[in-house]
Design a protein around this motif. Sequence first.
Motif, PDB file in Angstrom:
ATOM      1  N   TYR A  68      18.911  30.030  32.808  1.00  0.00           N
ATOM      2  CA  TYR A  68      20.013  30.716  33.481  1.00  0.00           C
ATOM      3  C   TYR A  68      19.959  32.214  33.184  1.00  0.00           C
ATOM      4  O   TYR A  68      19.792  32.623  32.037  1.00  0.00           O
ATOM      5  CB  TYR A  68      21.352  30.150  33.018  1.00  0.00           C
ATOM      6  N   ALA A  98      23.222  28.575  38.997  1.00  0.00           N
ATOM      7  CA  ALA A  98      23.907  27.991  37.849  1.00  0.00           C
ATOM      8  C   ALA A  98      22.986  27.002  37.158  1.00  0.00           C
ATOM      9  O   ALA A  98      22.032  26.470  37.751  1.00  0.00           O
ATOM     10  CB  ALA A  98      25.188  27.307  38.300  1.00  0.00           C
ATOM     11  N   ASP A 161      28.513  38.071  33.438  1.00  0.00           N
ATOM     12  CA  ASP A 161      29.553  37.064  33.196  1.00  0.00           C
ATOM     13  C   ASP A 161      30.631  37.618  32.263  1.00  0.00           C
ATOM     14  O   ASP A 161      30.332  38.209  31.218  1.00  0.00           O
ATOM     15  CB  ASP A 161      28.946  35.803  32.573  1.00  0.00           C
ATOM     16  N   ASP A 188      36.953  32.376  29.366  1.00  0.00           N
ATOM     17  CA  ASP A 188      35.979  32.249  30.461  1.00  0.00           C
ATOM     18  C   ASP A 188      36.718  32.201  31.804  1.00  0.00           C
ATOM     19  O   ASP A 188      36.848  31.144  32.420  1.00  0.00           O
ATOM     20  CB  ASP A 188      35.158  30.980  30.241  1.00  0.00           C
ATOM     21  N   ASP A 190      35.979  33.024  34.787  1.00  0.00           N
ATOM     22  CA  ASP A 190      35.238  32.685  36.007  1.00  0.00           C
ATOM     23  C   ASP A 190      34.510  31.352  35.925  1.00  0.00           C
ATOM     24  O   ASP A 190      33.739  31.002  36.822  1.00  0.00           O
ATOM     25  CB  ASP A 190      34.224  33.797  36.328  1.00  0.00           C
ATOM     26  N   ARG A 192      32.088  30.237  33.829  1.00  0.00           N
ATOM     27  CA  ARG A 192      30.630  30.354  33.676  1.00  0.00           C
ATOM     28  C   ARG A 192      30.107  29.765  32.373  1.00  0.00           C
ATOM     29  O   ARG A 192      28.894  29.760  32.146  1.00  0.00           O
ATOM     30  CB  ARG A 192      30.225  31.830  33.752  1.00  0.00           C
ATOM     31  N   ASN A 195      27.069  27.381  31.850  1.00  0.00           N
ATOM     32  CA  ASN A 195      25.692  27.846  32.000  1.00  0.00           C
ATOM     33  C   ASN A 195      25.057  28.228  30.663  1.00  0.00           C
ATOM     34  O   ASN A 195      23.918  28.723  30.640  1.00  0.00           O
ATOM     35  CB  ASN A 195      25.650  29.070  32.924  1.00  0.00           C
ATOM     36  N   TYR A 196      25.776  28.011  29.576  1.00  0.00           N
ATOM     37  CA  TYR A 196      25.302  28.458  28.269  1.00  0.00           C
ATOM     38  C   TYR A 196      25.277  27.317  27.258  1.00  0.00           C
ATOM     39  O   TYR A 196      26.082  26.383  27.319  1.00  0.00           O
ATOM     40  CB  TYR A 196      26.214  29.566  27.727  1.00  0.00           C
TER      41      TYR A 196
END
Length: 205
Positions: A68, A98, A161, A188, A190, A192, A195-196
Motif C-alpha cells: 500500500y 487500498a 492519509d 482515522d 477517512d 484508512r 491499509n496498515y
Amino acid sequence: HSHTHGVVDPSIATTERGIWAIKWSFVLLAVTALLQFVVVYFSGSVALLAVNRLVPALTWNPPAAITYGTTLGAAQLNAAATPAGSYAYSPAAGTLLAAGTRTLNVTFTPSDSSVYVPTNRSVNLAVNPAALTVTASNASRLYGAANPPLGGTVAGLQGGDAITASFSTSAATNSSVASYLITATLSDPDGRLGNYAVSGTAGLL
C-alpha cells in the motif's frame, strides 16, 4: 403414372387455394426481406461482419504483489497483444489502491478493426498493508505536578492519509512516584487504517 418436374400446375393460379398459397408465399418473402433490412440498418452491417473478425491474443500475467502506497504503473499495467492497438486500463495508471486483493481490467482495441475485434482481460493484484509505527516519547515530572505535554511520532503514512495520534497516561497529579506507561490512540477520520499493519511502542512517564 408419369409426371413432369419443373412444370407449374396451372390450377394453382386459378383455384382459390392456389391463389391463397401464392399470396402467403409473397407475404413471407416480404417479411424476411424486411427483417434483413432492419438488421443491416441498425447494425450498419457491423454485427454481421464481426462474426468473421479475429479475437486478438491478449496476454497479461498477474503482477507481483505491491505494498500500500505504491501507485499503479508499467510494472502492473503491462498487458500485451499480438496486433497493434491501444490499451485502456481500469483502474488507471497512478491509482493508489487500498490493501487487499484488487482486480485490474484492460480493454484492448486493435488498430485494424476490419480484421480484429476488441477484447478484455482481468488479473488480480495483491496489495499488502504498509507498516505504520507509532512511538510514544518518554516524559518526566515531579511528584504532585501536572503531567507535561505528551507526544510521539507516527511513521509510515502513505498518500497523505490523515491518521494522527494522541498520547495519554494513567498518571494523575497525586499518583505515587513510579513509572507510568504513555500510550497512543489513533484517529482515522477517512477510514484508512485498514491499509496498515500497525505496531506501537509505549513511552514512560
